[in-house]
Each structure stands twice: as structure tokens, then as C-alpha cells.
Design a protein around this motif. Structure first.
Motif, PDB file in Angstrom:
ATOM      1  N   LEU A  55       0.849  -1.196   0.120  1.00  8.92           N
ATOM      2  CA  LEU A  55       0.267  -0.038  -0.008  1.00  8.92           C
ATOM      3  C   LEU A  55       0.886   1.174  -0.016  1.00  8.92           C
ATOM      4  N   ARG A  56       1.881   1.210   0.795  1.00 10.48           N
ATOM      5  CA  ARG A  56       2.840   2.286   0.916  1.00 10.48           C
ATOM      6  C   ARG A  56       3.625   2.542  -0.352  1.00 10.48           C
ATOM      7  N   GLN A  57       4.213   1.542  -0.826  1.00 11.37           N
ATOM      8  CA  GLN A  57       5.157   1.560  -1.954  1.00 11.37           C
ATOM      9  C   GLN A  57       4.254   2.045  -3.208  1.00 11.37           C
ATOM     10  N   ASN A  58       3.209   1.152  -3.499  1.00 12.19           N
ATOM     11  CA  ASN A  58       2.652   1.271  -4.686  1.00 12.19           C
ATOM     12  C   ASN A  58       1.305   2.316  -4.821  1.00 12.19           C
ATOM     13  N   LEU A  59       0.591   2.366  -3.841  1.00 10.57           N
ATOM     14  CA  LEU A  59      -0.642   2.990  -3.989  1.00 10.57           C
ATOM     15  C   LEU A  59      -0.536   4.303  -3.417  1.00 10.57           C
ATOM     16  N   LEU A  60       0.194   4.908  -2.367  1.00 10.77           N
ATOM     17  CA  LEU A  60       0.516   6.139  -1.637  1.00 10.77           C
ATOM     18  C   LEU A  60       0.976   6.939  -2.699  1.00 10.77           C
TER      19      LEU A  60
END
Ligand SMILES: Nc1ncnc2c1ncn2[C@@H]1O[C@H](COP(=O)(O)OP(=O)(O)OP(=O)(O)O)[C@@H](O)[C@H]1O
Ligand SMILES: Cc1ncc(CO)c(N)n1
Length: 279
Positions: A136-141
């Protein structure tokens, strides 16, 4: 983006249109149900893509069923191929596979994206696989216009302990500068004293404060707040004004919340209507 342009072929009506991509709450206080109620209340045409069906109520989560990936993809295709979307939000995205299909669909889209990085329900029950938080943090944020973590979520995103107002501000800056969110709103619902939230928009820090309301009925406050921000953004309101107006909306919803159910009751999505003051 505002609602006055980019009508897809066949559309003749101009109305602000907002989409939520999230999980459900049959008890009506959180998730998709809270988002659609909020969109409707703010005179925004609401749409929804369901990621997970959650059996939950004011006392907690009883069961979770994830919608098959192909069906989530289909729902996304159905709305994105036909409907105007002026802003969208994500709520519960339970695992990496669901995150991937959403990331593929939204990357490259020039639409305001508000992420509520839902990790646990108000009851404390987990709503996202632990190993998916990194994805979530690496790809969507980095795709977001705004992310709206509460304190535990901001602690995960930054890897720092947050127990002071200064640490909340530092977290908002770090989430933007280090992890690439468009803007970050760190919410103080879980702190003592005033209910203070800090927004870092990439240049400045802004403070949004309200008096703390003494109630246990805070089920779905985060969903309602991020949905209200999304609705205002879909109307072409600036980010700072959208957060300010949404803060007033969620504060009123908590102030006039309902003691329904045996646990943490839902907020009142029509609290800003005049007649609700009598409730
Ligand atoms: N008791 C309260 N009185 C006033 N404002 C509150 C209260 N609790 C939360 N808020 C405000 O409500 C908004 C939502 O914040 P909160 O930190 O509760 O989100 P959350 O933890 O993501 O919500 P959720 O319970 O849905 O997961 C914030 O603006 C916060 O300051
Ligand atoms: C589906 C869903 N999303 C978010 C929350 C957080 O309040 C919840 N309880 N349920």
C-alpha cells in the motif's frame, strides 16, 4: 479537476460525481454505506466499487468475504468506462491482489484520489492483511492526492512513534516528502484533548481543530471524513477548503451521533441539516 468538463460520451447532465472503492458495513455506519450517505448529503452523485463484504456492526467484525479479483476489475471497468468521475476515494483494500488491480486502473488517471489507509476497524479488528501494508505504502500512496491516516496508521506509514502534536506534524511532512503522497492529513481522533488534524500539502502545514465530543459513538468517523473531502474535491473545492468543510461535517456528525447498537454507535450523516439539531 472540476465537474464542469470531461463529460463522457452520452452524458448530458453536469453534476459532481464521486466514487468510493471500499468494503461494506451492513450496520450502515462505516465503509461504502457511510461513503454513499456522505456523498448524497453533500449533493454529490455517489458511486461504489465493493472490494470486500464485511459482516460487522457497532461491536466489531464477525466475518469478511473478499470479492474475487476479476469481479473487482469488472466493477472498476464498468464505472471508469462509462461514468464521469471527478474524485474518488479508497477505503478498505484488504490484500495485495486487490491493491494491484486498483493501482493498475487508477495510475495515469488525472482525478483527485483520497486514500483512507484503513487498517483496523474502530473496534480494533484488522481489515487489511499485515503483509499488504508495505505494498500500500510503496505502490498506492504515491498515486494519491491526499492520504488521511489516523495516528496508528501514520505510525505504520512513517515507522515512527507518534505521541505528541509535533510528531503528528512531522509525520504529515514525512508521508509526503519521503513516501510520495500528494498531501497528508494526520488525524488526532486518537489523541487526548482537542480533536486536531494536521494537513501538509507539500508546501505548508495547516491545522484543523474542533472541540472533543465525549461520546463512544465514533464508528466510521474516518470513512465519513474522507468521503466528505472527496465529495468537496469532486465539486472543484480546493484541498484546504475541502478539508475544512469536511472537518465541520464530521464534527457535526459526531456531535449528533446515534446511540444505536451495543458498541460504538454510528455518526449522523444528516447532522448538518437544520432539523437534526432537534434529535
Ligand atoms: N470524540 C471526537 N470529538 C471530535 N472529533 C473527533 C472525535 N473523534 C474523532 N474526531 C475527529 O474525527 C475525524 C476522524 O478521525 P479519527 O482519528 O477518529 O479517524 P479514524 O480512526 O480513521 O476513524 P475510524 O474509527 O473510522 O477508523 C478527525 O477529524 C478527528 O479529529
Ligand atoms: C468496511 C470498513 N471500512 C472501514 C472501516 C473503518 O471504520 C470499517 N469499520 N469498515
Amino acid at each position: 479537476m472540476t465537474f464542469t468538463n470531461d463529460l463522457p460520451k452520452g452524458s448530458t447532465t453536469q453534476v459532481p460525481c464521486a466514487l468510493t472503492i471500499a468494503g461494506t458495513d451492513p450496520s450502515g455506519g462505516a465503509g461504502i454505506q457511510a461513503d454513499l450517505k456522505t456523498f448524497q448529503e453533500l449533493k454529490t452523485y455517489g458511486m461504489s466499487v465493493i472490494t470486500s463484504v464485511v459482516a460487522q456492526n457497532t461491536t466489531g467484525v464477525q466475518a469478511v468475504h473478499h470479492i474475487p479479483i476479476e469481479m473487482i476489475e469488472q466493477q472498476l471497468n464498468s464505472v471508469f468506462s462509462d461514468m464521469p468521475i471527478h474524485a474518488f476515494k479508497t477505503g478498505m483494500i484488504a490484500n495485495e491482489d486487490i491493491m494491484k488491480v486498483i493501482a493498475e486502473k487508477i495510475s495515469g488517471q488525472d482525478i483527485s484520489y483520497v486514500m483512507d489507509p484503513v487498517m483496523v476497524a474502530t473496534s480494533g479488528d484488522p481489515l487489511i492483511a499485515k503483509n499488504a501494508r508495505y505494498f500500500l505504502r510503496q505502490n498506492l500512496l504515491p498515486l494519491t492526492s491526499l492520504v488521511t491516516p489516523n495516528i496508528p496508521e501514520a505510525e505504520y506509514l512513517t515507522g515512527e512513534t507518534i505521541d505528541t502534536v509535533e510528531a503528528m506534524k512531522d509525520a504529515a511532512v514525512k508521508i509526503v516528502e519521503v513516501f510520495g503522497a500528494g498531501a497528508a492529513l494526520v488525524k488526532g481522533g486518537h489523541m487526548e484533548g482537542e480533536a486536531v488534524d494536521f494537513l501538509y500539502d507539500g508546501s505548508n502545514l495547516h491545522t484543523f481543530s474542533a472541540k472533543r465530543i465525549h461520546t463512544k459513538n465514533t464508528h466510521g468517523t474516518g470513512c465519513t471524513y474522507s468521503a466528505a473531502i472527496t465529495a468537496y474535491l469532486s465539486q472543484g473545492v480546493s484541498l484546504i477548503d475541502a478539508v475544512g468543510k469536511a472537518k465541520d461535517f464530521v464534527t457535526a456528525a459526531i456531535q449528533h451521533s446515534f446511540s444505536l447498537g451495543a458498541g460504538s454507535g454510528p455518526t449522523n450523516h444528516w447532522a448538518t441539516r437544520e432539523e437534526s439539531v432537534k434529535l
